[in-house]
Write a protein that holds these residues in place. Structure first.
Motif, mmCIF file in Angstrom:
data_model
loop_
_atom_site.group_PDB
_atom_site.id
_atom_site.type_symbol
_atom_site.label_atom_id
_atom_site.label_comp_id
_atom_site.label_asym_id
_atom_site.label_seq_id
_atom_site.Cartn_x
_atom_site.Cartn_y
_atom_site.Cartn_z
ATOM 1 N N PHE A 173 12.243 -8.773 -46.662
ATOM 2 C CA PHE A 173 12.204 -10.231 -46.591
ATOM 3 C C PHE A 173 13.362 -10.862 -45.816
ATOM 4 N N LEU A 174 14.401 -10.112 -45.488
ATOM 5 C CA LEU A 174 15.548 -10.717 -44.810
ATOM 6 C C LEU A 174 15.214 -10.989 -43.346
ATOM 7 N N MET A 175 15.667 -12.144 -42.841
ATOM 8 C CA MET A 175 15.334 -12.571 -41.484
ATOM 9 C C MET A 175 15.805 -11.582 -40.420
ATOM 10 N N LEU A 176 16.877 -10.871 -40.701
ATOM 11 C CA LEU A 176 17.434 -9.949 -39.710
ATOM 12 C C LEU A 176 16.437 -8.883 -39.298
ATOM 13 N N TYR A 177 15.518 -8.519 -40.197
ATOM 14 C CA TYR A 177 14.586 -7.423 -39.926
ATOM 15 C C TYR A 177 13.162 -7.905 -39.669
ATOM 16 N N ILE A 178 12.978 -9.195 -39.460
ATOM 17 C CA ILE A 178 11.648 -9.752 -39.242
ATOM 18 C C ILE A 178 11.443 -10.012 -37.752
ATOM 19 N N TYR A 179 10.379 -9.448 -37.199
ATOM 20 C CA TYR A 179 10.093 -9.607 -35.770
ATOM 21 C C TYR A 179 9.809 -11.073 -35.448
ATOM 22 N N GLY A 180 10.476 -11.585 -34.415
ATOM 23 C CA GLY A 180 10.251 -12.950 -33.967
ATOM 24 C C GLY A 180 11.034 -14.004 -34.717
ATOM 25 N N ALA A 181 11.908 -13.602 -35.643
ATOM 26 C CA ALA A 181 12.622 -14.581 -36.470
ATOM 27 C C ALA A 181 13.771 -15.246 -35.730
ATOM 28 N N GLY A 182 14.280 -14.613 -34.688
ATOM 29 C CA GLY A 182 15.434 -15.175 -34.002
ATOM 30 C C GLY A 182 16.657 -15.158 -34.906
ATOM 31 N N ILE A 183 17.533 -16.140 -34.713
ATOM 32 C CA ILE A 183 18.735 -16.218 -35.553
ATOM 33 C C ILE A 183 18.629 -17.369 -36.546
ATOM 34 N N GLU A 184 17.415 -17.793 -36.826
ATOM 35 C CA GLU A 184 17.192 -18.851 -37.810
ATOM 36 C C GLU A 184 17.636 -18.377 -39.192
ATOM 37 N N ASP A 185 18.273 -19.275 -39.950
ATOM 38 C CA ASP A 185 18.764 -18.890 -41.275
ATOM 39 C C ASP A 185 17.873 -19.385 -42.414
ATOM 40 N N LEU A 186 16.860 -20.207 -42.101
ATOM 41 C CA LEU A 186 15.905 -20.707 -43.100
ATOM 42 C C LEU A 186 16.581 -21.510 -44.211
ATOM 43 N N GLU A 187 17.663 -22.169 -43.891
ATOM 44 C CA GLU A 187 18.366 -22.958 -44.904
ATOM 45 C C GLU A 187 18.321 -24.454 -44.593
ATOM 46 N N VAL A 188 17.330 -24.885 -43.808
ATOM 47 C CA VAL A 188 17.212 -26.305 -43.462
ATOM 48 C C VAL A 188 16.976 -27.144 -44.713
ATOM 49 N N CYS A 189 16.084 -26.672 -45.569
ATOM 50 C CA CYS A 189 15.802 -27.409 -46.805
ATOM 51 C C CYS A 189 17.036 -27.465 -47.703
ATOM 52 N N GLU A 190 17.782 -26.370 -47.754
ATOM 53 C CA GLU A 190 18.993 -26.354 -48.567
ATOM 54 C C GLU A 190 19.977 -27.416 -48.079
ATOM 55 N N ARG A 191 20.111 -27.526 -46.764
ATOM 56 C CA ARG A 191 21.039 -28.522 -46.228
ATOM 57 C C ARG A 191 20.548 -29.939 -46.509
#
Length: 442
Positions: free
Chosen positions: A46-64
């Motif tokens: 599930f970590l973004m680092l190992y997901i194809y096409g994820a780029g360097i997105e951190d998926l924390e927009v909602c958290e911010r």
């Protein structure tokens, strides 16, 4: 992205939404902020680092967004229901149309610069891989699948091992239990013969009751042993005895089980400490909360020492003995995944290429490089989209303002105000996007 995406996937699979999620090809991921608090198997899936096409997105927009909106709580606490909703709606509108839009080019510029910085280390990463003898990048990427397969196989214990462990435990309990009825019988016989120091009918009753209880427990344990022997296909004359080969193997399995449980407890305590340390450094944590966390950490330190002693005791009983941990070692552990390689049960994981620290670090750098290249590709598309959007919006808004000028001058004035407001941001956007060409490595 969700901080407990690994658990949410299972819930969705059991819910009425499972078919909809399948049709929409829903993929749950863990944001960067929470990712390293999960175990290694969760990270690989599930970590973004190992997901194809994820780029360097951190998926924390909602958290911010939630973090910024927390300030509304003190303002809206005593408002009426209507005013509270109105305030929240106004805040969301302002943030979307002013802050978010104003920072679009800043976001693109920052991500572009970050991605180029990662790509600038590509030569160093390639040299490291060559020194490690890893000339095929595809093979290095495949290490992730190997590691995932290993961790998944480790989580499932074969049924024969479970039965053997249960049988061994039952035999140990039966052996310990058989000594107690013998002592109870001796005590009861001594009383009947008048040689016991106990006096009165009550003492006789207690002695008899104890003997009966021990005999009943022995009979129950014997039934359990016989049931397990039937499932394992062991005849009565083949019952395991202490010192036999089967007994020794089962003893090792049980010792490993105790070791795993001790490690799990130690792991949980250390990670809780990591979370509390990070919480103490978060801006906005009040003085009382800091005091509360500090007291909790002092208590947990004692608990950690106790858990560490139990872990080392269990590790020393294994064959061969596992690595003993010291207080300074566990205090320096930063991520949950650092505990995973202490869990070896059926093979020496240290012999695997992907388990070596240098290889793991190189793998991480390689995946960061791949994600950075994906990010550059995506940002180039977003730059074109943003420029096209700004150009077409300005033309369209100007056209609408002109068309309603004669029929509704007030509306035309407001439309032009909106256009001029957007233009101020668009000038900044164009300047930032143009500066991307001057970034090192562009």
């Amino acid at each position: 992205g969700y901080d407990i995406a690994c658990g949410m996937v299972d819930k969705i699979a059991r819910s009425p939404l499972r078919q909809l999620a399948k049709d929409e090809r829903l993929q749950m991921l863990i944001g960067l902020l929470h990712g390293y608090a999960h175990n290694r198997l969760c990270q690989l899936t599930f970590l973004m680092l190992y997901i194809y096409g994820a780029g360097i997105e951190d998926l924390e927009v909602c958290e911010r967004f939630f973090s910024h909106s927390n300030a509304l709580a003190s303002v809206t606490r005593y408002m009426s229901k209507f005013r509270r909703r109105q305030t929240i709606s106004s805040y969301a509108y302002h943030r979307d149309n002013f802050e978010t839009y104003a920072n679009l080019s800043k976001f693109i510029h920052s991500n572009y610069r970050q991605a180029l910085r990662i790509i600038s280390r590509s030569q160093e990463t390639a040299r490291t891989l060559r020194e490690l003898g890893l000339l095929d990048a595809g093979k290095v990427i495949g290490f992730i699948d190997e590691e995932r397969s290993y961790l998944e196989s480790r989580n499932s214990v074969p049924e024969p091992d479970v039965l053997a462990s249960s049988y061994y435990r039952a035999l140990v309990k039966l052996s310990d239990c058989r000594e107690k009825p013998r002592r109870a019988r001796r005590t009861f016989k001594l009383y009947e013969m008048g040689e016991s120091c106990m006096e009165g009918e009550e003492s006789l009753y207690l002695s008899e009751r104890q003997m009966v209880n021990e005999l009943e427990l022995e009979a129950k344990l014997l039934v359990d042993v016989q049931c397990l022997e039937e499932r394992l296909g062991i005849r009565v004359d083949q019952r395991w005895c202490k010192g036999s080969e089967d007994w020794r193997k089962a003893e090792e399995l049980v010792a490993m089980s105790i070791y795993q449980k001790s490690l799990d407890k130690l792991e949980g305590l250390i990670v809780a400490r990591i979370f509390e340390l990070s919480r103490m450094n978060i801006s906005g944590t009040g003085y009382k909360m800091r005091q509360h966390i500090g007291h909790a950490m002092q208590k947990r330190s004692t608990t950690i020492r106790s858990a560490l002693e139990k872990y080392n005791e269990a590790a020393a009983k294994l064959t061969p003995p596992r690595k003993l941990l010291h207080w300074d070692d566990v205090m320096n552990y930063t991520y949950l995944s650092e505990f995973d390689f202490l869990r070896d049960t059926r093979s020496d994981v240290c012999d695997k290429t992907w388990a070596k620290p240098a290889v793991r670090e190189a793998m991480s750098e390689l995946f960061k490089l791949i994600r950075a290249e994906e990010e550059i590709h995506r940002l180039n598309m977003e730059i074109k989209r943003l420029i096209t959007y700004m150009k077409e919006e300005e033309e369209y808004v100007s056209l609408v303002a002109t068309s309603v000028q004669e029929t509704n001058p007030s509306l035309a004035y407001q439309i032009r105000r909106y256009r001029d407001e957007r233009r101020r941001y668009n000038v900044t956007h164009r300047r930032r996007l143009d500066s991307i060409r001057k970034l090192p490595g562009f």
